[in-house]
Design an enzyme around this catalytic site. Structure first.
Site, short mmCIF file in Angstrom:
data_model
loop_
_atom_site.label_atom_id
_atom_site.label_comp_id
_atom_site.label_asym_id
_atom_site.label_seq_id
_atom_site.Cartn_x
_atom_site.Cartn_y
_atom_site.Cartn_z
CE1 TYR A 22 16.78 10.01 2.22
CE2 TYR A 22 16.04 8.04 1.06
CZ TYR A 22 16.35 8.69 2.24
OH TYR A 22 16.24 8.04 3.43
CG ASP A 49 11.52 10.16 -4.89
OD1 ASP A 49 10.44 10.59 -4.47
OD2 ASP A 49 12.45 9.80 -4.15
NE ARG A 53 5.13 -14.09 1.55
CZ ARG A 53 4.91 -14.81 0.45
NH1 ARG A 53 5.01 -14.26 -0.75
NH2 ARG A 53 4.59 -16.08 0.54
CE LYS A 79 10.28 11.11 3.31
NZ LYS A 79 10.86 9.76 3.30
#
Length: 636
Positions: free
Chosen positions: A323, A396, A271, A421
């Site tokens: 988005y 973004d 983590r 993506k």
């Protein structure tokens, strides 16, 4: 010094970090003492700090968000604390044995390495002047050097062969422990270093004078590699692979063994950090032109952490064509934390400036091109306006990636890329990346990533690293295909409005050309007819009907019913996002096949539209005739 046959004694002073025994004010440094003595079997070298903890250990614990041992430091009130932040905020480290003996040793160093060598005796850190005293003693001044070495060896042998306690296999001398560790490092070809420290060292190195001695000695500077090359040949990593594998190793583990019960290694818990994640983050930072990158479980996880930089009562400015997931985050989650949000037309710089409230606005979130209408926003101008008001800028950049647009170079503070993506590229992994060029900002984001457990899992990191190797090829093919598809759509009678950043006539084309090197592979268009748009999406055979983008396979969708469905219909309408908008993510198939498939679907939708039009017209005529006949009968 000891290798030269001399006796070396070192007293090393540092700034005021340590409190004398019985005090709460830092007066001493961490003040190590070291000696090196020649012996028959080689020099023995040992050192010890007079402090109970290292100053840099406090800084690293703070950055990593982990506690320190509870008895090694005091807070500003003089109470023991395990919180490194309390120690760094007016507290002090304790002497190594928490007694007057350790305090006396620290004072010895202060006196010998301070006044005697001309170092500052007060406010050492402020004056940036602390001292070191190195003594080199020729053993011949004390007697026969060979005899001294032999007698020294007798003492070492007595220690080495002392009767051992149960369970102790060997008593190691300080020099043996260090030499064995050094040999391990040499054999492995690496020296483990804490990831945050390594990142900070890289930042320092990047700021080094181009005319430094190191480069001058080399005679020539290394050529600046293109991003396409860096995708395949990343710079040397903090993670060393002793086997020199041709591909990055996958460290599919949750925990890592530690050097000892009281010492931490470079990695302890996935983590908080994992070698595979580190390799991905290092490479991505270089591609973005930043000093640090962080890998998250998704693009939304990355953006959510970025919004946590805004304090309660703060304000975020975002676009009105963004988005759907980002819109949901800003509309339904962020306000619950006491942060207000304004959505404006980011393509209108005057609207952006009007929305920014100096002293209140802390973050401006930008997309360019926007999703899904491909609006162009002037990143450099927005960054300048935001910075003038003291706000950060997060861009973004998922549509273009640093291959075609680098927001950090344009003044953005944070560049976000949804790696689901183009980084992954095959629809088999979900991830998000943040990149920054400010080390302190990177530390804040890492703290949040670690504290909230949003770090990317090793397997997904490995898939992303694999994806990077072909990202340039995939994107180049997709962009080339997109150009041909856009040309086809521009001439089709069903298309009322085409949105593609690669067209010269696209609104904001000049701004886009100044900040990006490609129009990308995302296209959207309007038909003005929801039924026709629905038929286009459903009748295509090579385009997969799905959310997301950036896949090797071409994708098609109606955003208002998929990726942007979380935005209420009335809000979409107010923002000018029509239900009939079709969005295409162009893949790497043959361009002619993609155009042909799109054409058959659109031609069928056009024929259906005409039939519906004719039917509607016929129904209207029939209704009109019936009304006329009824009127005639009534008259007669």
């Amino acid at each position: 010094v000891a290798k030269q046959g001399l006796i070396g004694i070192v007293f090393a002073q540092s700034p005021e970090f340590v409190a004398p025994h019985g005090a709460k004010q830092a007066v001493f440094g961490t003040n190590p003492i070291a000696i090196g003595i020649p012996a028959e079997q080689g020099p023995v070298v040992m050192d010890m700090a007079t402090a109970a903890y290292a100053w840099f250990g406090l800084l690293e614990a703070k950055t990593a968000g982990r506690p320190i041992p509870g008895d090694v430091a005091l807070d500003s009130r003089g109470q023991p604390t395990s919180d490194p932040n309390e120690v760094l905020s007016g507290g002090a480290i304790r002497v190594f044995d928490r007694s007057h003996k350790g305090s006396n040793l620290a004072l010895m160093v202060e006196l010998l390495a301070g006044p005697l060598v001309g170092a500052a005796v007060a406010d050492k850190l402020e004056q940036r002047n602390w001292g070191n005293l190195l003594l080199a003693v020729d053993p011949e001044l004390l007697g026969d050097a060979d005899v001294i070495r032999a007698r020294t060896q007798v003492v070492l042998d007595r220690v080495k062969h002392a009767e051992r306690l149960p369970g102790v296999d060997e008593i190691l001398l300080p020099s043996e422990r260090g030499n064995r560790l050094a040999q391990q490092r040499i054999s492995s070809g690496m020296v483990p270093i804490e990831a945050n420290l390594y990142n900070n060292l890289k930042v320092m190195a990047s700021k080094a004078d181009a005319g430094s001695a190191g480069k001058a000695a080399a005679g020539t500077s290394a050529p600046q590699l293109k991003l396409q090359t860096l995708l395949l040949h990343p710079a040397a990593s903090a993670v060393a692979d002793p086997y020199h594998a041709s591909g990055p190793p996958l460290y599919q583990t949750a925990t890592f063994g530690q050097p000892s019960a009281t010492e931490g290694g470079q990695f302890d818990y996935t983590r908080s950090g994992n070698p595979t994640r580190t390799m991905l983050e290092e490479q991505w930072a270089a591609l973005e032109g930043g000093c640090r990158a962080l890998a998250f479980t998704s693009g939304m996880a990355a953006l959510a952490v970025a919004t946590k930089l805004v304090s309660v009562g703060g304000h975020i400015v975002a676009g009105d064509d963004i988005y759907g997931g980002t819109s949901r985050l800003l509309a339904a989650v962020v306000p619950a934390g006491g942060v207000s949000v304004s959505n404006v037309d980011m393509a209108d710089i005057s609207a952006v400036k009007a929305a920014i409230v100096p002293g209140k606005t802390q973050l401006v979130m930008v997309e360019s091109p926007t999703n899904p209408r491909m609006q162009i926003c002037d990143i450099k101008a927005i960054a300048a306006a935001a910075h003038a008001a003291g706000a950060l800028v997060c861009v973004d950049n998922s549509f273009l990636t640093p291959l075609y647009q680098r927001p950090l170079d344009l003044g953005a503070d944070i560049s976000m890329t949804s790696g689901t993506k183009y980084i992954g590229g095959h629809g088999d992994t979900t991830l998000g990346m943040l990149a920054v060029c400010d080390a302190e900002l990177g530390k804040k984001l890492y703290f949040l990533q670690n504290a909230e457990g949003a770090g990317l899992a090793p397997m997904d990191c490995w898939l992303a690293l694999r994806g990077l190797k072909t990202m340039a090829l995939r994107m180049e093919r997709s962009v080339a295909n997109a150009g041909q598809i856009a040309e086809f759509l521009a001439g089709h009678p069903l298309v009322r409005k085409l949105n593609y950043a690669g067209q010269p006539e696209h609104p904001g084309a000049d701004v886009h050309a100044a900040q990006a090197s490609s129009g990308g592979a995302m296209i959207s268009f309007e038909t003005g007819d929801l039924e026709a748009s629905k038929m286009i999406v459903e009748l295509t055979k090579l385009y997969k009907v799905t959310v997301s983008f950036g896949n090797v396979v071409s994708l098609i969708s109606l955003p208002c019913f998929m990726s942007h469905a979380s935005i209420p219909a009335e809000v979409r309408a107010a923002r000018g996002l029509p239900d009939d908008l079709v969005r295409i993510s162009v893949g790497i198939e043959d361009a002619a096949d993609l155009v042909a498939d799109l054409q058959q679907a659109m031609d069928a939708a056009l024929a259906d539209q005409r039939r519906r039009g004719a039917s509607s017209s016929s129904s209207s005529s029939s209704s009109s005739s019936s009304s006329s006949s009824s009127s005639s009968s009534s008259s007669s």
